[in-house]
Design an enzyme around this catalytic site. Structure first.
Site, PDB file in Angstrom:
ATOM      1  N   ASP A   1      27.687 -19.937 -14.255  1.00 16.33           N
ATOM      2  CA  ASP A   1      27.091 -20.993 -13.426  1.00 16.33           C
ATOM      3  C   ASP A   1      25.872 -21.620 -14.107  1.00 16.33           C
ATOM      4  OD1 ASP A   1      28.967 -20.166 -11.504  1.00 16.33           O
ATOM      5  OD2 ASP A   1      27.555 -18.835 -10.520  1.00 16.33           O
TER       6      ASP A   1
ATOM      7  N   GLU B   1      33.463 -27.060  -5.683  1.00 14.07           N
ATOM      8  CA  GLU B   1      32.163 -26.373  -5.648  1.00 14.07           C
ATOM      9  C   GLU B   1      31.387 -26.754  -6.897  1.00 14.07           C
ATOM     10  OE1 GLU B   1      32.922 -22.149  -5.593  1.00 14.07           O
ATOM     11  OE2 GLU B   1      33.838 -22.163  -7.571  1.00 14.07           O
TER      12      GLU B   1
HETATM   13  O1  FUB Z   1      28.938 -17.382  -9.023  1.00 19.72           O
HETATM   14  C1  FUB Z   1      29.371 -17.384  -7.694  1.00 19.72           C
HETATM   15  C2  FUB Z   1      30.138 -18.617  -7.369  1.00 19.72           C
HETATM   16  O2  FUB Z   1      31.255 -18.767  -8.231  1.00 19.72           O
HETATM   17  C3  FUB Z   1      29.346 -19.884  -7.578  1.00 19.72           C
HETATM   18  O3  FUB Z   1      28.469 -20.115  -6.538  1.00 19.72           O
HETATM   19  C4  FUB Z   1      30.452 -20.862  -7.707  1.00 19.72           C
HETATM   20  O4  FUB Z   1      30.050 -22.090  -8.214  1.00 19.72           O
HETATM   21  C5  FUB Z   1      31.417 -20.118  -8.603  1.00 19.72           C
HETATM   22  O5  FUB Z   1      31.098 -20.252  -9.950  1.00 19.72           O
END
Ligand code: FUB
Length: 474
Positions: free
Chosen positions: A13, A236
């Site tokens: 991330d 996301e």
């Molecule tokens: O790292 C946890 C979650 O997985 C993140 O919040 C998302 O963006 C995905 O990468």
């Protein structure tokens, strides 16, 4: 080269930001072979803007125990963060805490430090003027921009599924309400859908929203059918950047392996889908339709470092979504402001690697077996080839017949001998030559290579199953 950090370090991330003369990478922190996302305290890495191969770890920047929802040994997990320099010169780290004592997508929070690398101190939750927490849309993956003094916060989570069916939508609303602890009334009032990416402006205190968040990118349910967004809907990992006078909103699309982007002349509306910047399985790169890695979540961003643009992202290892490693590539911006899709490489920000000395086999940029279906999850690592560990060794495991292992790119200036350290029972082919390996202990197979210039190095397992530890050129 990739991965950016030591092979036992798992920073997914990644949000790169240049502050002063260094580029800082803020990310989550996975546990090697962990059983869920983000099990570790946050850490920050940085490198001089003039030498992106020289990364330094600043240690723990924000402990899980510092969030007020952590109680005793029930510690929260910090999901993807972002950092922004406030108008007061301090550094603000935004995140959402998940796990014990939190609801699924509870309030987003901020922590603050005088220094870009931390340590950070808990500041508070994102709230309305009356103090109630902001829970409109799904409060996930906050990303923040200081736009000449105005602070914009973007966030969200969606699904790559079209929930438009009239018949099923009441059912989905009910499920959303149970899953995300939102009332049915609230869900119906959130337009067009709680699954969209949202934006809101923050007050000078960096916590209080100026108004109601509003949708800025569509998810699968709200994207127009046939549009670029419908094929690459918001899922996301939003990440906001401003290059020149254009706002770039980079995000992970519904296919859960690619970062797509949209641009606008405004921070809070009119974003147009522009394309895909990278896939951690190289899907779509130059039309490729075969996953070149066991792909999974992807999250990252573009940063301009000096006069070059770099894209940071993560690769998935250990056949799980919970052991992700930071990677980066240079990326080309065209005259019209669009980005060329970047290729996943081993060389990363270093440029072609010298065909000299030793490299861990685990730095491969492609690892795939077209005859096997990728399997994810703990305990399943033997089903599909993966980068993993055995004691102190980081290695390639489960490379069965048909597995391809690729390194891009090496620079060859003279004929070389390549020794591959491997174990198991099988055969390995490189540049048309095939060698048998039959040993329970590490042994070497040697290949004479007469490549000239910058080339990809491709290994193929033609028989049996092997584990690979190291490549040595001499
Ligand atoms: O790292 C946890 C979650 O997985 C993140 O919040 C998302 O963006 C995905 O990468």
């Amino acid at each position: 080269m990739n991965p950016l950090f030591p092979l036992d370090e798992y920073v997914p991330d990644g949000e790169p930001h240049v502050f002063g003369d260094r580029v800082y990478l803020y990310g989550s922190h996975d546990q090697e072979m962990g059983d869920r996302f983000c099990m570790r305290d946050y850490t920050v890495w940085s490198a001089p803007t003039g030498d992106l191969t020289n990364w330094k770890n600043h240690g723990v920047s924000y402990k899980k125990s510092q969030d007020k929802r952590s109680k005793g040994d029930k510690l929260v997990d910090y999901y993807a963060p972002d950092c922004v320099k406030g108008n007061d010169g301090k550094y603000y780290l935004y995140y959402v805490a998940m796990g014990p004592n939190t609801q699924n997508f509870g309030p987003m929070s901020a922590a603050v430090s005088d220094r870009p690398e931390g340590p950070f101190e808990y500041l508070g939750d994102i709230r309305y003027h009356d103090g109630t927490p902001v829970l409109k849309y799904l409060t996930n993956d906050p990303t923040v921009l200081n736009d000449n003094g105005k602070i914009w916060l973007y966030y969200g989570w969606g699904l790559g599924i079209d929930f438009r069916s009239k018949l099923l939508s009441p059912l989905y609303t009910f499920v959303e309400s149970k899953l995300f602890h939102r009332s049915i009334k609230e869900i119906k009032a959130t337009k067009p859908s709680i699954m969209d990416c949202a934006v809101v402006e923050l007050e000078e205190d960096m916590l209080t929203v100026k108004g109601e968040p509003k949708a800025v990118l569509p998810s699968k349910t709200t994207a127009e059918k046939g549009s670029g967004f419908y094929l690459h809907p918001f899922y996301e990992a939003p990440s906001i950047r401003k290059f020149g006078n254009t706002y770039y909103l980079i995000y992970s699309s519904g296919s859960n392996n690619e970062l797509a982007y949209a641009t606008s002349k405004y921070p809070d509306r009119d974003f147009t889908f522009r394309g895909v910047v990278i896939s951690n399985a190289d899907l779509g790169y130059k039309g490729n339709q075969t996953p070149k890695n066991n792909a999974g979540t992807i999250h990252g961003s573009v940063e301009k470092v000096g006069d070059k643009y770099c894209i940071f992202y993560h690769r998935c290892t250990n056949n799980t979504d919970f052991s992700r490693q930071a990677c980066a590539e240079y990326i080309t911006m065209n005259a019209d402001g669009s980005f060329e899709m970047a290729e996943v490489t081993t060389q990363g920000l270093e440029g072609p690697l010298k065909a000299e000395g030793s490299y861990p086999a685990a730095v491969c940029c492609q690892l795939y077996n077209p005859s096997l279906k990728p399997v994810r999850g703990n305990g399943k690592r033997e089903k599909y080839p993966c980068v993993t560990f055995d004691g102190k060794d980081r290695l390639i495991f489960g490379a069965k017949k048909g597995t391809h292992i690729v390194y891009k790119y090496f620079s060859f200036t003279r004929p070389v001998k390549l020794s591959v350290t491997a174990r198991g029972e099988g055969s390995l082919r490189i540049a048309g030559a095939e060698k048998k390996i039959a040993s329970e202990r590490w042994t070497t197979a040697e290949f004479a290579l007469s490549f000239q210039g910058v080339k990809a190095l491709e290994l193929e397992i033609t028989r049996g199953t092997l584990e690979l530890l190291e490549l040595t050129f001499s």
